[in-house]
Write a protein that holds these residues in place. Structure first.
Motif, PDB file in Angstrom:
ATOM      1  N   LEU A 118      55.968  29.791  34.178  1.00  0.00           N
ATOM      2  CA  LEU A 118      56.261  28.673  33.279  1.00  0.00           C
ATOM      3  C   LEU A 118      55.221  27.570  33.413  1.00  0.00           C
ATOM      4  O   LEU A 118      54.877  26.899  32.433  1.00  0.00           O
ATOM      5  CB  LEU A 118      57.660  28.124  33.580  1.00  0.00           C
ATOM      6  CG  LEU A 118      58.832  28.971  33.098  1.00  0.00           C
ATOM      7  CD1 LEU A 118      60.143  28.417  33.620  1.00  0.00           C
ATOM      8  CD2 LEU A 118      58.867  29.036  31.577  1.00  0.00           C
ATOM      9  N   HIS A 119      54.728  27.375  34.620  1.00  0.00           N
ATOM     10  CA  HIS A 119      53.681  26.390  34.853  1.00  0.00           C
ATOM     11  C   HIS A 119      52.440  26.732  34.031  1.00  0.00           C
ATOM     12  O   HIS A 119      51.837  25.863  33.380  1.00  0.00           O
ATOM     13  CB  HIS A 119      53.357  26.359  36.351  1.00  0.00           C
ATOM     14  CG  HIS A 119      52.087  25.644  36.703  1.00  0.00           C
ATOM     15  ND1 HIS A 119      51.334  25.970  37.803  1.00  0.00           N
ATOM     16  CD2 HIS A 119      51.414  24.648  36.089  1.00  0.00           C
ATOM     17  CE1 HIS A 119      50.274  25.201  37.859  1.00  0.00           C
ATOM     18  NE2 HIS A 119      50.302  24.395  36.830  1.00  0.00           N
ATOM     19  N   TRP A 124      49.578  23.248  28.469  1.00  0.00           N
ATOM     20  CA  TRP A 124      49.030  22.433  27.389  1.00  0.00           C
ATOM     21  C   TRP A 124      49.896  21.221  27.063  1.00  0.00           C
ATOM     22  O   TRP A 124      49.464  20.324  26.324  1.00  0.00           O
ATOM     23  CB  TRP A 124      48.883  23.296  26.128  1.00  0.00           C
ATOM     24  CG  TRP A 124      50.188  23.925  25.695  1.00  0.00           C
ATOM     25  CD1 TRP A 124      50.759  25.054  26.189  1.00  0.00           C
ATOM     26  CD2 TRP A 124      51.077  23.429  24.696  1.00  0.00           C
ATOM     27  NE1 TRP A 124      51.952  25.314  25.560  1.00  0.00           N
ATOM     28  CE2 TRP A 124      52.168  24.338  24.635  1.00  0.00           C
ATOM     29  CE3 TRP A 124      51.063  22.330  23.843  1.00  0.00           C
ATOM     30  CZ2 TRP A 124      53.226  24.152  23.761  1.00  0.00           C
ATOM     31  CZ3 TRP A 124      52.112  22.141  22.973  1.00  0.00           C
ATOM     32  CH2 TRP A 124      53.179  23.051  22.930  1.00  0.00           C
ATOM     33  N   LEU A 125      51.110  21.151  27.592  1.00  0.00           N
ATOM     34  CA  LEU A 125      52.020  20.039  27.304  1.00  0.00           C
ATOM     35  C   LEU A 125      51.756  18.864  28.242  1.00  0.00           C
ATOM     36  O   LEU A 125      51.349  19.058  29.393  1.00  0.00           O
ATOM     37  CB  LEU A 125      53.475  20.483  27.470  1.00  0.00           C
ATOM     38  CG  LEU A 125      54.082  21.343  26.378  1.00  0.00           C
ATOM     39  CD1 LEU A 125      55.464  21.825  26.802  1.00  0.00           C
ATOM     40  CD2 LEU A 125      54.203  20.558  25.073  1.00  0.00           C
ATOM     41  N   PRO A 126      51.995  17.616  27.788  1.00  0.00           N
ATOM     42  CA  PRO A 126      51.965  16.484  28.725  1.00  0.00           C
ATOM     43  C   PRO A 126      53.082  16.628  29.762  1.00  0.00           C
ATOM     44  O   PRO A 126      54.217  16.953  29.428  1.00  0.00           O
ATOM     45  CB  PRO A 126      52.208  15.270  27.821  1.00  0.00           C
ATOM     46  CG  PRO A 126      51.889  15.732  26.444  1.00  0.00           C
ATOM     47  CD  PRO A 126      52.207  17.189  26.401  1.00  0.00           C
ATOM     48  N   GLY A 127      52.746  16.406  31.021  1.00  0.00           N
ATOM     49  CA  GLY A 127      53.736  16.574  32.083  1.00  0.00           C
ATOM     50  C   GLY A 127      54.173  18.010  32.242  1.00  0.00           C
ATOM     51  O   GLY A 127      55.368  18.279  32.440  1.00  0.00           O
ATOM     52  N   SER A 128      53.234  18.939  32.173  1.00  0.00           N
ATOM     53  CA  SER A 128      53.577  20.364  32.152  1.00  0.00           C
ATOM     54  C   SER A 128      54.300  20.809  33.420  1.00  0.00           C
ATOM     55  O   SER A 128      55.236  21.624  33.357  1.00  0.00           O
ATOM     56  CB  SER A 128      52.302  21.188  31.962  1.00  0.00           C
ATOM     57  OG  SER A 128      51.368  20.920  32.996  1.00  0.00           O
ATOM     58  N   LEU A 129      53.898  20.290  34.566  1.00  0.00           N
ATOM     59  CA  LEU A 129      54.575  20.679  35.811  1.00  0.00           C
ATOM     60  C   LEU A 129      56.028  20.228  35.809  1.00  0.00           C
ATOM     61  O   LEU A 129      56.920  20.965  36.259  1.00  0.00           O
ATOM     62  CB  LEU A 129      53.829  20.099  37.016  1.00  0.00           C
ATOM     63  CG  LEU A 129      52.634  20.884  37.540  1.00  0.00           C
ATOM     64  CD1 LEU A 129      51.932  20.109  38.639  1.00  0.00           C
ATOM     65  CD2 LEU A 129      53.066  22.241  38.059  1.00  0.00           C
ATOM     66  N   VAL A 131      57.869  19.678  33.114  1.00  0.00           N
ATOM     67  CA  VAL A 131      58.568  20.490  32.113  1.00  0.00           C
ATOM     68  C   VAL A 131      58.910  21.858  32.691  1.00  0.00           C
ATOM     69  O   VAL A 131      60.039  22.370  32.533  1.00  0.00           O
ATOM     70  CB  VAL A 131      57.722  20.618  30.844  1.00  0.00           C
ATOM     71  CG1 VAL A 131      58.355  21.621  29.875  1.00  0.00           C
ATOM     72  CG2 VAL A 131      57.556  19.270  30.163  1.00  0.00           C
ATOM     73  N   ALA A 132      57.939  22.485  33.357  1.00  0.00           N
ATOM     74  CA  ALA A 132      58.194  23.788  33.979  1.00  0.00           C
ATOM     75  C   ALA A 132      59.290  23.692  35.032  1.00  0.00           C
ATOM     76  O   ALA A 132      60.116  24.602  35.170  1.00  0.00           O
ATOM     77  CB  ALA A 132      56.906  24.329  34.596  1.00  0.00           C
ATOM     78  N   THR A 133      59.323  22.580  35.761  1.00  0.00           N
ATOM     79  CA  THR A 133      60.365  22.396  36.779  1.00  0.00           C
ATOM     80  C   THR A 133      61.745  22.308  36.140  1.00  0.00           C
ATOM     81  O   THR A 133      62.703  22.938  36.605  1.00  0.00           O
ATOM     82  CB  THR A 133      60.080  21.119  37.589  1.00  0.00           C
ATOM     83  OG1 THR A 133      58.804  21.232  38.214  1.00  0.00           O
ATOM     84  CG2 THR A 133      61.146  20.895  38.641  1.00  0.00           C
ATOM     85  N   LEU A 134      61.870  21.545  35.048  1.00  0.00           N
ATOM     86  CA  LEU A 134      63.170  21.400  34.384  1.00  0.00           C
ATOM     87  C   LEU A 134      63.652  22.719  33.788  1.00  0.00           C
ATOM     88  O   LEU A 134      64.831  23.071  33.919  1.00  0.00           O
ATOM     89  CB  LEU A 134      63.076  20.330  33.295  1.00  0.00           C
ATOM     90  CG  LEU A 134      62.998  18.879  33.775  1.00  0.00           C
ATOM     91  CD1 LEU A 134      62.668  17.948  32.623  1.00  0.00           C
ATOM     92  CD2 LEU A 134      64.298  18.464  34.432  1.00  0.00           C
ATOM     93  N   TYR A 221      66.201  15.943  28.711  1.00  0.00           N
ATOM     94  CA  TYR A 221      65.337  15.748  29.882  1.00  0.00           C
ATOM     95  C   TYR A 221      63.883  16.095  29.556  1.00  0.00           C
ATOM     96  O   TYR A 221      62.951  15.328  29.852  1.00  0.00           O
ATOM     97  CB  TYR A 221      65.812  16.635  31.041  1.00  0.00           C
ATOM     98  CG  TYR A 221      67.074  16.174  31.739  1.00  0.00           C
ATOM     99  CD1 TYR A 221      67.534  14.876  31.618  1.00  0.00           C
ATOM    100  CD2 TYR A 221      67.807  17.059  32.529  1.00  0.00           C
ATOM    101  CE1 TYR A 221      68.684  14.467  32.245  1.00  0.00           C
ATOM    102  CE2 TYR A 221      68.955  16.646  33.178  1.00  0.00           C
ATOM    103  CZ  TYR A 221      69.395  15.357  33.037  1.00  0.00           C
ATOM    104  OH  TYR A 221      70.533  14.948  33.675  1.00  0.00           O
ATOM    105  N   VAL A 222      63.682  17.277  28.960  1.00  0.00           N
ATOM    106  CA  VAL A 222      62.328  17.730  28.659  1.00  0.00           C
ATOM    107  C   VAL A 222      61.654  16.788  27.670  1.00  0.00           C
ATOM    108  O   VAL A 222      60.476  16.414  27.836  1.00  0.00           O
ATOM    109  CB  VAL A 222      62.360  19.173  28.116  1.00  0.00           C
ATOM    110  CG1 VAL A 222      60.987  19.593  27.604  1.00  0.00           C
ATOM    111  CG2 VAL A 222      62.831  20.141  29.198  1.00  0.00           C
TER     112      VAL A 222
END
Length: 640
Positions: A118-119, A124-129, A131-134, A221-222
């Motif tokens: 997911l990481h 390419w997303l802002p705050g990707s880490l 987002v992947a965590t959520l 959250y995301v």
């Protein structure tokens, strides 16, 4: 003295002073007031650190002894009956099975693979880490439902990665704690089982109702993380290119080097059907081709099943068939039949005079050699068996078009690095998704009870651990021990809660609170606000288990007066109780994360990071209250 301890002592003092002011003098105190005193003492004792289950049992036994006029035999009988009633509750059997499944999935090393894939997929997303965590927390919560396990594991996996990438400590801590708490809302949730057993609500319907609110909260959250990371890149810096590089597998590297085509679908198709690259096997190429076609095959199969369902012919009921037969035979059932003929033109009655058949005579039908002609009515009567399918609604074609467009975009942009990420997602998510579908699908569609589905999930957890070669003696021993510990806590909580509720009712505390609330002449909206505010405040000093087993038996009897659905109330409570893990001083998610975080991460920073996510939870409660269909649509569709 630490600030958290001072805060707790101040809350204890406020509760004791408020109780002393509200209660009358000892000479004027009734049994109902004794019930309120017991409730206040239970809250204070739990806040002082005494075990919840035994505090409830102890207080319940003491005050039941007072309610029975110091009759020891009646008090002991009450304790035995309540304990036996709890231990014979079939719903509680699913608790140890779901917990065992969660601990096995945690140790199968699936979450680390899922977080890594997911990481890379969200780089390419802002705050990707974040987002992947959520997203990982939401998926892990669906597979386990254990808050402590999710927060601890994501604290070990995601927190070091986010801090290394320059993420703000408060944002990182808030993401992990808020995402970890999704396990108490998203099925299979132990909280929903406890609420269902306490309130007498179907756990199956609670699971169906909590699915979309859980997804809504995850999406909020995301969305909040993406917006904050986009507006303030310093809080979540973009990942460097070195961390976004994807290493191709040897087979894909051989295909990419041999074909020299950047578009993965065409290169894999040509390699599987045409010239085979060197040092590759034909079976491996066909396996890659099958993985490539898997989204297309899944889409075609799913839309085919949906089309078959929405275009199925409408079966006519017996009443409808009778009406059709009546219309074909010329009989009008609407009262518009022709009036009988009057005067001399009327047919003479057949039973008058000497022409009547003698009694006992039976008319013998004359034999006929001709085949009876099929009448239009008979033909119409057989029509439903060969009825034509109805036309598919426009919504189906909209969904089909959008899905086909997404599938086309997916294949159009599928380069070799993206295809490698897609393979990583399949390897990490498909086994977990099969486990989730086998558990939730059998529950939601009525194929199995929650207890039977929990047994399926426990078996699936064992198979997953065996598949990934993690089913060792140590893993099995730890999982069984932790399952027994958690199950014992839940069962003893129910025993203590049952004894406490019985003593509270015997003393008249429930009746006193009901009269007080009804005397306020509240509207349903005002009662809902009052109850949710009380639960929100109780989430500061108490955990969700104490709130459910102590205060739900007080609120549930009042729901009928205000015409509030206990199912909807339970969904609101489940959303509200997210705050019990995110509100100091007893924010257990913060202590879970602090136990595995680096030394420079302080508890105050974790608390500060959780507050914005508490506000998002309040927004989710507002949306659920304004649009109750978010939680009630799926249960009504499936079970009404």
């Amino acid at each position: 003295m630490r600030k958290e301890l001072w805060f707790g002592l101040v809350l204890v003092a406020i509760i004791l002073i408020g109780t002393a002011i509200i209660l009358p003098a000892p000479s004027d105190m009734s049994r109902g007031h004794l019930g309120l005193l017991m409730l206040a003492l239970v809250v204070v004792t739990i806040m002082l650190g005494f075990p919840t289950a035994f505090t409830l049992m102890g207080m319940g036994m003491i005050f039941a002894w007072v309610a029975f006029d110091f009759n020891t035999r009646h008090t002991l009988d009450l304790m035995v009956q309540r304990t036996y009633g709890v231990m014979t509750n079939d719903v509680l059997i699913s608790v140890p099975l779901f917990v065992f499944m969660g601990y096995l999935v945690e140790r199968a090393n699936l979450i680390q693979r899922l977080f890594t894939s997911l990481h890379l997929a969200t780089a390419w997303l802002p705050g990707s880490l974040a987002v992947a965590t959520l997203v990982t927390c939401a998926i892990f919560a669906t597979a386990t439902g254990i808050v402590g396990a999710v927060v601890t594991l994501m604290g070990l996996l995601a927190l070091p990665a986010m801090l290394k990438s320059g993420y703000d400590i408060r944002l990182s801590a808030g993401v992990i704690t808020a995402g970890g708490c999704l396990g108490i809302l998203i099925p299979p949730s132990v909280l929903l089982i406890v609420y269902g057993a306490t309130a007498g609500v179907s756990v199956v319907q609670l699971y169906a109702g909590a699915l979309f609110p859980g997804l809504m909260l995850t999406a909020l959250y995301v969305g909040a993380v993406i917006i904050v990371s986009w507006l303030k890149p310093s809080l979540a810096p973009p990942l460097p290119k070195s961390e976004r590089q994807v290493t191709l597998s040897p087979l894909l590297a051989a295909i990419a080097g041999e074909q020299r085509r950047p578009w993965a679908p065409m290169a894999i198709l040509y390699a599987a059907l045409g010239s085979k690259p060197a040092n590759t096997s034909r079976a491996g190429l066909w396996r890659e081709l099958l993985l490539l076609a898997l989204p297309l095959l899944t889409f075609v199969l799913l839309m085919g099943l949906i089309y078959r369902g929405v275009t199925a012919p409408v079966a006519l009921s017996d009443d409808t068939m009778m009406e059709i037969g009546a219309e074909e035979s010329g009989t009008d059932s609407s009262g518009l039949a022709e009036p009988p003929m009057e005067g001399d033109l009327a047919e003479p009655p057949t039973d008058s005079g000497d022409l009547a058949e003698p009694p006992g005579a039976e008319a013998v039908p004359s034999p006929s050699l001709e085949e009876p002609a099929s009448t239009p009515a008979a033909a119409e009567a057989g029509a439903p068996a060969a009825a034509e399918r109805v036309a598919a609604p426009n919504a189906f074609w909209w969904v089909f078009g959008i899905g086909a467009l997404c599938l086309l975009v997916f294949y159009a942009v599928l380069s070799f690095p993206r295809y490698q990420i897609y393979r990583l997602l399949l390897e990490s998510f498909v086994p977990l998704s099969l486990l989730i579908l086998s558990v939730l699908g059998t529950i939601v569609f009525g194929l199995a009870t929650p207890t039977e589905a929990a047994a399926i999930g426990a078996l699936g957890g064992v198979l997953l651990a065996l598949l990934y070669r993690q089913l060792t003696r140590r893993v099995m021993t730890e999982s069984v021990f932790l399952t027994a510990k958690t199950s014992a806590m839940v069962c003893w909580l129910f025993v203590g809660s049952s004894i406490f509720s019985a003593a509270f009712a015997l003393l008249g505390g429930q009746e006193l609170i009901e009269n007080w609330v009804l005397g306020m002449d509240l509207t349903p909206i005002q009662f809902m606000l009052l109850s949710q505010v009380i639960i929100f405040i109780l989430g500061w000093p108490l955990e969700w288990t104490e709130i459910i087993v102590i205060f739900m038996p007080i609120f549930i009897p009042l729901l009928g007066h205000f015409n509030i659905d206990p199912l909807f109330f339970g969904l609101m409570v489940a959303l509200n109780l997210q705050t019990a893990f995110l509100s100091p001083p007893v924010a257990m998610a913060a202590f879970y994360l602090k136990g595995v975080s680096p030394p420079h991460v302080t508890l105050n920073q974790i608390f500060a990071g959780m507050i914005p996510f508490m506000l998002i939870q309040v927004l989710a409660m507002f949306l659920l209250y304004m649009f109750p269909g978010i939680g009630l649509w799926l249960p009504h569709i499936l079970y009404d």
